[in-house]
Design a protein around this motif. Structure first.
Motif, PDB file in Angstrom:
ATOM      1  N   GLU A 151      28.468  52.631  47.700  1.00 15.54           N
ATOM      2  CA  GLU A 151      27.907  53.753  48.454  1.00 15.54           C
ATOM      3  C   GLU A 151      26.546  54.148  47.892  1.00 15.54           C
ATOM      4  N   ARG A 152      26.435  54.143  46.589  1.00 18.04           N
ATOM      5  CA  ARG A 152      25.153  54.476  45.948  1.00 18.04           C
ATOM      6  C   ARG A 152      24.081  53.471  46.356  1.00 18.04           C
ATOM      7  N   LEU A 153      24.442  52.210  46.371  1.00 21.76           N
ATOM      8  CA  LEU A 153      23.496  51.171  46.777  1.00 21.76           C
ATOM      9  C   LEU A 153      23.082  51.347  48.238  1.00 21.76           C
ATOM     10  N   ARG A 154      24.017  51.661  49.114  1.00 21.63           N
ATOM     11  CA  ARG A 154      23.710  51.887  50.525  1.00 21.63           C
ATOM     12  C   ARG A 154      22.741  53.049  50.697  1.00 21.63           C
ATOM     13  N   MET A 155      22.946  54.124  49.945  1.00 21.26           N
ATOM     14  CA  MET A 155      22.066  55.285  50.023  1.00 21.26           C
ATOM     15  C   MET A 155      20.651  54.939  49.587  1.00 21.26           C
ATOM     16  N   ARG A 156      20.548  54.202  48.490  1.00 17.82           N
ATOM     17  CA  ARG A 156      19.220  53.844  47.996  1.00 17.82           C
ATOM     18  C   ARG A 156      18.497  52.932  48.974  1.00 17.82           C
ATOM     19  N   GLU A 157      19.213  51.974  49.571  1.00 12.85           N
ATOM     20  CA  GLU A 157      18.594  51.080  50.556  1.00 12.85           C
ATOM     21  C   GLU A 157      18.137  51.866  51.785  1.00 12.85           C
ATOM     22  N   HIS A 158      18.912  52.871  52.170  1.00 11.02           N
ATOM     23  CA  HIS A 158      18.540  53.706  53.317  1.00 11.02           C
ATOM     24  C   HIS A 158      17.219  54.423  53.055  1.00 11.02           C
ATOM     25  N   VAL A 159      17.077  54.993  51.859  1.00 14.33           N
ATOM     26  CA  VAL A 159      15.845  55.716  51.525  1.00 14.33           C
ATOM     27  C   VAL A 159      14.679  54.747  51.445  1.00 14.33           C
ATOM     28  N   MET A 160      14.872  53.615  50.785  1.00 16.46           N
ATOM     29  CA  MET A 160      13.789  52.645  50.640  1.00 16.46           C
ATOM     30  C   MET A 160      13.314  52.141  52.001  1.00 16.46           C
ATOM     31  N   GLN A 161      14.243  51.949  52.896  1.00 15.04           N
ATOM     32  CA  GLN A 161      13.885  51.467  54.226  1.00 15.04           C
ATOM     33  C   GLN A 161      13.000  52.468  54.964  1.00 15.04           C
ATOM     34  N   ASN A 162      13.242  53.746  54.747  1.00 14.18           N
ATOM     35  CA  ASN A 162      12.480  54.772  55.447  1.00 14.18           C
ATOM     36  C   ASN A 162      11.227  55.232  54.705  1.00 14.18           C
ATOM     37  N   VAL A 163      11.168  55.014  53.402  1.00 16.19           N
ATOM     38  CA  VAL A 163      10.097  55.602  52.593  1.00 16.19           C
ATOM     39  C   VAL A 163       9.168  54.550  52.000  1.00 16.19           C
ATOM     40  N   ASP A 164       9.725  53.434  51.523  1.00 17.79           N
ATOM     41  CA  ASP A 164       8.928  52.430  50.818  1.00 17.79           C
ATOM     42  C   ASP A 164       8.104  51.622  51.824  1.00 17.79           C
TER      43      ASP A 164
END
Length: 455
Positions: A285-298
């Motif tokens: 779940e932590r990995l999914r959250m981080r990927e979600h943010v990176m996809q929208n921000v990075d």
């Protein structure tokens, strides 16, 4: 950590990383100390970090890092600067490479031993070619090619690291389901129904949790701002928030710093004390959250979030999205039934192979026992032969030391003893008186006839 290492941070090579957000509620404030570096998950992680730590000590290389961009690092141009670093730095890098080569050789030997590979002579140079993060043709010195290979390999491996983590979690979930089904098969109807009911109750209990805010949304960040940082949620400021959670002050949020922001949301769903909460699922779940943010921000996909990127993300409509985050329980399973069936076939094949190996090992063990018994019997026979030989030697020595026999078969020394005894019996004993003087008890000898003189 200096700004020059920002390019290398994209490889998750952070030298100093705090993995927890700053807690502003603590009073008085304590001196902040960096925790252990977060592991990149690469099998050469330690070598990678040690090389960077050594390079950081060289002023020239450090200066070049500060002015380098991401592309300069990725395409290997930065590695050419290695020729200009100090002698002590090159010496230390040479030592690190030799240590890494030695470690890889040990890994290769262990791998060959585990696969029962019969190889009398191993060609280490050829075997080392399978490791792409160093030059296998030169095993003694660290050259610019080694730095180039290390950076490019780490970049490629880290890009695949998240996918490998997802795949590992999928296999974990399939194994868990397989074991559940096998366990239920072994129960009778009544116990099976009771166990299935208990499992469903645990799942339902796990689903009942507070609302999980979408990672990176204003609601999620404000919650951290209030509960972790101890600040007024009405005074939330994205720029201030960014600086608060840029723990090492390098001007970017790396993956570890981002994941630390999700702690509060994860705590709503997972508790290690609860039977129904799986900590492996929490990490997924932590990995999914981080990927979600990176996809929208990075925006530039360098696996880092700059202040500019962060502020731009707060201007998007997704930032104010108040929808609840869909956890793993709300999404479809990470595997299909077909994948599970293939996985179970794979498990059975491995069990059969392990059974063969176990049987072979058992046979080898029995053979060793038989050989041990034979060797033990040979040892006893040898000891017996040695004892008999020793006894014969003693008997032979006794025969060699025995005196010659007399004419009647008696030992020669017995005849001599009889002779001596007879001589002792003929010795005249001289009597003495009380004063020790010899007694004169012998009869007087008649006087000898004197010669007559003639006139």
């Amino acid at each position: 950590m200096t700004g020059g290492f920002k390019g290398l941070i994209l490889l998750s090579l952070c030298l100093v990383v705090w993995t927890v957000p700053i807690d502003r509620k603590q009073d008085p404030p304590q001196e902040e100390k960096p925790e252990e570096n977060a592991d990149t998950g690469l099998y050469y992680d330690r070598y990678l970090r040690e090389v960077i730590e050594v390079l950081e000590t060289d002023p020239h290389f450090r200066e070049k890092l500060q002015s380098a961009n991401t592309e300069d690092i990725k395409n290997g141009r930065l590695s050419k600067e290695l020729d200009l670093v100090g002698h002590h730095v090159r010496t230390r890098l040479d030592e690190l490479k030799r240590q890494e080569v030695s470690r890889l050789r040990m890994l290769l030997k262990a791998k060959l031993d585990s696969t029962n590979a019969q190889s009398v002579q191993m060609d280490h140079a050829s075997l080392l070619k399978q490791f792409e993060h160093l030059d296998p043709h030169n095993q003694n010195t660290f050259e610019p090619k080694d730095l180039e290979l290390l950076i490019t390999t780490a970049t490629k491996d880290l890009e695949n690291y998240d996918a490998e983590r997802h795949e590992e979690f999928k296999r974990y979930e399939m194994l868990k389901e397989h074991e559940r089904r096998e366990y239920l098969k072994g129960l009778d109807q009544e116990k099976r129904e009771k166990e299935e009911k208990r499992i469903e109750e645990l799942k339902e209990k796990h689903r009942k949790h507070p609302k999980v805010n979408a990672p990176g949304s204003v609601d999620q960040l404000r919650e951290v701002w209030e509960e972790t940082d101890g600040l007024d949620p009405q005074e939330f400021n994205p720029k201030t928030f960014f600086k608060l959670h840029d723990s090492n002050g390098d001007g970017v949020l790396d993956e570890q710093e981002l994941e630390a922001l999700f702690a509060k949301e994860l705590e709503k769903v997972y508790d290690p004390k609860n039977e129904e909460d799986d900590m492996m699922e929490m990490e997924e779940e932590r990995l999914r959250m981080r990927e979600h943010v990176m996809q929208n921000v990075d925006i530039n996909h360098d696996r880092l979030v700059s202040l500019e990127e962060f502020l731009k993300s707060t201007e998007k409509k997704e930032f104010k999205d108040q929808r609840e985050w869909e956890t793993l329980d709300d999404t479809k399973p990470v595997y299909t039934e077909e994948e599970l069936l293939r996985f179970e076939v794979e498990l059975r094949d491995k069990e059969v192979e392990l059974g063969r190996r176990a049987e072979k090992l058992q046979q080898e063990q029995e053979l060793l026992k038989e050989r041990s018994k034979a060797l033990e019997a040979q040892k006893r026979e040898y000891q017996q032969a040695v004892m008999e030989m020793s006894q014969k030697q003693k008997e032979q020595q006794a025969v060699n030391r025995q005196p010659p026999l007399g004419p009647n078969g008696e030992l020669q020394f017995q005849k001599e003893m009889h002779k001596l005894a007879n001589e002792d019996s003929q010795v005249v004993k001289v009597p003495v008186d009380q004063n020790g003087d010899v007694k004169n008890n012998l009869p007087a000898e008649p006087p000898q006839n004197l010669p007559q003189h003639t006139s």
